[in-house]
Enzyme design. Structure first.
Site, short mmCIF file in Angstrom:
data_model
loop_
_atom_site.label_atom_id
_atom_site.label_comp_id
_atom_site.label_asym_id
_atom_site.label_seq_id
_atom_site.Cartn_x
_atom_site.Cartn_y
_atom_site.Cartn_z
N ASP A 1 2.51 5.79 -6.51
CA ASP A 1 3.60 5.40 -5.85
C ASP A 1 4.94 5.75 -6.59
O ASP A 1 5.96 5.85 -6.29
CB ASP A 1 3.77 4.25 -4.89
CG ASP A 1 2.82 4.25 -4.17
OD1 ASP A 1 2.17 5.50 -3.36
OD2 ASP A 1 2.03 3.25 -3.88
N HIS B 1 0.93 -0.98 0.05
CA HIS B 1 0.06 0.08 -0.11
C HIS B 1 0.83 1.34 0.03
O HIS B 1 1.71 1.28 -0.95
CB HIS B 1 -1.18 -0.25 1.21
CG HIS B 1 -2.05 0.81 1.32
ND1 HIS B 1 -2.46 1.73 0.27
CD2 HIS B 1 -2.93 1.04 2.54
CE1 HIS B 1 -3.60 2.43 0.68
NE2 HIS B 1 -3.76 2.16 1.58
N HIS C 1 -2.30 -2.47 -9.96
CA HIS C 1 -3.07 -1.75 -9.32
C HIS C 1 -4.32 -2.63 -9.01
O HIS C 1 -4.88 -3.25 -10.07
CB HIS C 1 -3.70 -0.41 -9.57
CG HIS C 1 -4.32 0.47 -8.49
ND1 HIS C 1 -5.68 0.19 -8.31
CD2 HIS C 1 -3.81 1.36 -7.64
CE1 HIS C 1 -5.95 1.06 -7.39
NE2 HIS C 1 -4.84 1.77 -6.65
N1 COA Z 1 5.41 -6.37 -10.43
C1 COA Z 1 5.28 -7.57 -11.04
N2 COA Z 1 4.34 -8.12 -11.16
C2 COA Z 1 2.84 -7.67 -10.64
C3 COA Z 1 2.96 -6.37 -10.06
C4 COA Z 1 4.25 -5.70 -9.90
N3 COA Z 1 4.37 -4.60 -9.14
N4 COA Z 1 1.85 -6.22 -9.64
C5 COA Z 1 0.99 -7.23 -9.98
N5 COA Z 1 1.98 -8.22 -10.68
C6 COA Z 1 1.42 -9.32 -11.27
C7 COA Z 1 1.26 -10.46 -10.49
O1 COA Z 1 2.61 -11.18 -10.23
C8 COA Z 1 0.10 -11.58 -10.85
O2 COA Z 1 0.67 -11.95 -11.87
P1 COA Z 1 0.43 -13.41 -12.33
O3 COA Z 1 -0.89 -13.51 -12.50
O4 COA Z 1 1.05 -13.72 -13.40
O5 COA Z 1 0.64 -14.24 -11.03
C9 COA Z 1 -0.61 -10.10 -11.63
O6 COA Z 1 0.03 -9.22 -11.84
C10 COA Z 1 -1.74 -9.85 -10.53
O7 COA Z 1 -1.31 -9.56 -9.41
P2 COA Z 1 -2.09 -9.39 -8.10
O8 COA Z 1 -1.19 -9.70 -6.78
O9 COA Z 1 -3.30 -10.64 -7.98
O10 COA Z 1 -2.82 -8.29 -7.79
P3 COA Z 1 -3.41 -7.43 -6.98
O11 COA Z 1 -4.67 -6.96 -7.33
O12 COA Z 1 -3.74 -8.63 -5.58
O13 COA Z 1 -2.37 -6.48 -6.31
C11 COA Z 1 -0.81 -4.80 -5.79
C12 COA Z 1 -2.39 -5.28 -6.49
C13 COA Z 1 -0.84 -3.03 -6.21
C14 COA Z 1 -0.85 -5.08 -4.55
C15 COA Z 1 0.08 -5.36 -6.72
O14 COA Z 1 -0.14 -4.78 -8.08
C16 COA Z 1 1.61 -4.96 -6.14
O15 COA Z 1 2.06 -5.62 -5.41
N6 COA Z 1 2.07 -3.96 -6.87
C17 COA Z 1 3.40 -3.40 -6.15
C18 COA Z 1 3.21 -2.62 -4.86
C19 COA Z 1 2.53 -1.32 -5.03
O16 COA Z 1 3.01 -0.70 -5.95
N7 COA Z 1 1.76 -0.96 -4.24
C20 COA Z 1 0.95 0.33 -4.30
C21 COA Z 1 -0.30 0.39 -4.83
S1 COA Z 1 -0.80 1.80 -5.05
#
Ligand code: COA
Length: 383
Positions: A319, A228, A268
């Site tokens: 971010d 987050h 996201h």
């Molecule tokens: N880097 C690499 N791969 C990513 C990614 C990232 N930042 N964000 C998502 N993915 C990939 C996941 O590995 C997954 O791939 P797969 O289906 O091949 O396994 C797919 O995208 C979906 O990811 P998922 O974790 O199910 O998405 P989510 O909706 O649960 O998570 C976040 C959303 C924001 C937590 C996630 O995108 C993330 O961890 N981002 C990095 C942290 C971040 O920037 N957070 C700030 C949010 S405003």
């Protein structure tokens, strides 16, 4: 065990689940739009101030000139910390995570607030607390930063905007108007975002009819995580790591993804396309880089963006470019997430007020999938 009494669980992480109706903001994940109280984020970033946006979030309407002046004066008057909270900050470990310091100070504020004993459903008392919290978040963060560096806290200065005053309390120097203007817009962009994790946790706490400070303490703790608000600091740490390794950004992205890790600042839960806050921050990052002559952080960020687009089809979130923007403003990396909190407390308080206004306990269920039919056995017979 098959539990016939509960329906099957929704998608992991409550993806796609609607938990409340809200009039505060609209996140259109398909079109990449963010709307506060009916106003597009680009419009507010261009024309509003953090103070006006905070009042818009709380009241639902753009304020009259008089209401905004009154609100701004209230914020200014409430910026100073109580001696008890300042004393507490003196005792914090210098190497404490600033988000842990903020979380603890917000919790303490709740004990010393003049309305501490008020009924949470007393709307006027809750609003007074909300104003104090919005006013004091920057003071807490700046005071902690100065104390951990062996310096005396700098008190708030009248006549400065919320953003400019934060820069003043941090450095004790006259804030650069452009820097203050950019921070002001960054605060507008981060102020509210629907049912994000920290807002949800604030509402869950408030829904038990606990007090505003408890709800906001929950929210600060939730924002701290790297999935987050903590992501902005992680983005800067990634850029610094690229510099340290002397590698190029594309190789770093490849290695990170090949290792099955995430590149922070991308992806996201709601936006399926662009996060509309990212391009605004990208422009600030570019502009500040050019102004200071240190263009590499923005240039590397752009190369990471392109690499992530081509390898994963993922776009940057709020971010990503806030990292290089805050770095160019000279802000320490571990204060990036507290700055997010300084802004988001406006949205949190608006949501807590909305929760109190139409409250029902938030209490979902778990589907039991554990063991059944067991009988207690003495120690000697346990394996
Ligand atoms: N880097 C690499 N791969 C990513 C990614 C990232 N930042 N964000 C998502 N993915 C990939 C996941 O590995 C997954 O791939 P797969 O289906 O091949 O396994 C797919 O995208 C979906 O990811 P998922 O974790 O199910 O998405 P989510 O909706 O649960 O998570 C976040 C959303 C924001 C937590 C996630 O995108 C993330 O961890 N981002 C990095 C942290 C971040 O920037 N957070 C700030 C949010 S405003």
């Amino acid at each position: 065990m098959n539990d016939p009494t509960t329906p099957s669980a929704p998608a992991a992480g409550l993806e796609g689940v609607v938990v409340a109706e809200s009039e505060i903001s609209y996140v259109d994940g398909e079109a990449g739009r963010l709307v506060y109280r009916g106003y597009e984020i680009e419009d507010l970033a261009e024309n509003s101030t953090f103070e006006e946006t905070a009042l818009l979030l709380l009241d639902g309407e753009l304020p009259s000139r008089e209401s905004l002046t009154a609100f701004t004066e209230r914020l200014e008057a409430e910026r100073g910390l109580d001696d008890e909270v300042l004393d507490l900050l003196h005792g914090f470990a210098a190497d404490a995570d600033p988000m842990a310091a903020l979380r603890t100070a917000v919790s303490a504020e709740g004990m010393f607030d003049p309305d501490a004993g008020a009924d949470p459903l007393d709307g006027e008392a809750t609003r007074r607390k909300a104003i104090r919290l919005i006013a004091r978040f920057p003071t807490i963060v700046a005071a902690f930063d100065r104390l951990r560096n062996g310096r005396t806290p700098v008190g708030p200065r009248e006549g400065l905007s919320h953003a400019a005053n934060f820069l003043w309390m941090l450095s004790g120097e006259e804030p650069d108007p452009e820097a203050a203007g950019i921070l002001d817009v960054a605060l507008i962009l981060h102020a509210e975002h629907g049912m994000n994790a920290s807002t949800f946790s604030a509402r869950v706490t408030a829904a038990t009819l606990s007090d505003l400070h408890s709800a906001i303490t929950s929210a600060v703790g939730t924002l701290k995580g790297t999935l987050h608000g903590g992501a902005n600091a992680e983005v800067m740490r990634m850029l610094l790591e690229i510099e340290k390794r002397g590698t190029d950004p594309e190789t770093y992205v490849d290695e990170t993804l090949d290792a099955g890790k995430r590149v922070m600042g991308f992806g996201h839960r709601v936006y399926r396309t662009i996060d509309p806050r990212a391009p605004i921050l990208a422009e600030f990052s570019r502009r500040l880089g050019e102004k200071s002559g240190e263009t590499k952080w923005h240039a590397w960020s752009e190369r990471i963006r392109e690499a992530m687009e081509s390898r994963k089809g993922l776009a940057p979130n709020v971010d990503f470019f806030s990292a290089s923007t805050y770095h160019a403003l000279g802000i320490p990396v571990d204060l990036f997430t507290p700055i997010f909190a300084i802004s988001r407390v406006a949205g949190w308080t608006a949501h807590v007020e909305a929760q109190y206004a139409k409250n029902r306990l938030i209490r979902p269920r778990a589907r039991y999938v554990g063991a059944s039919g067991r009988t207690w056995v003495p120690f000697e017979e346990r394996r």
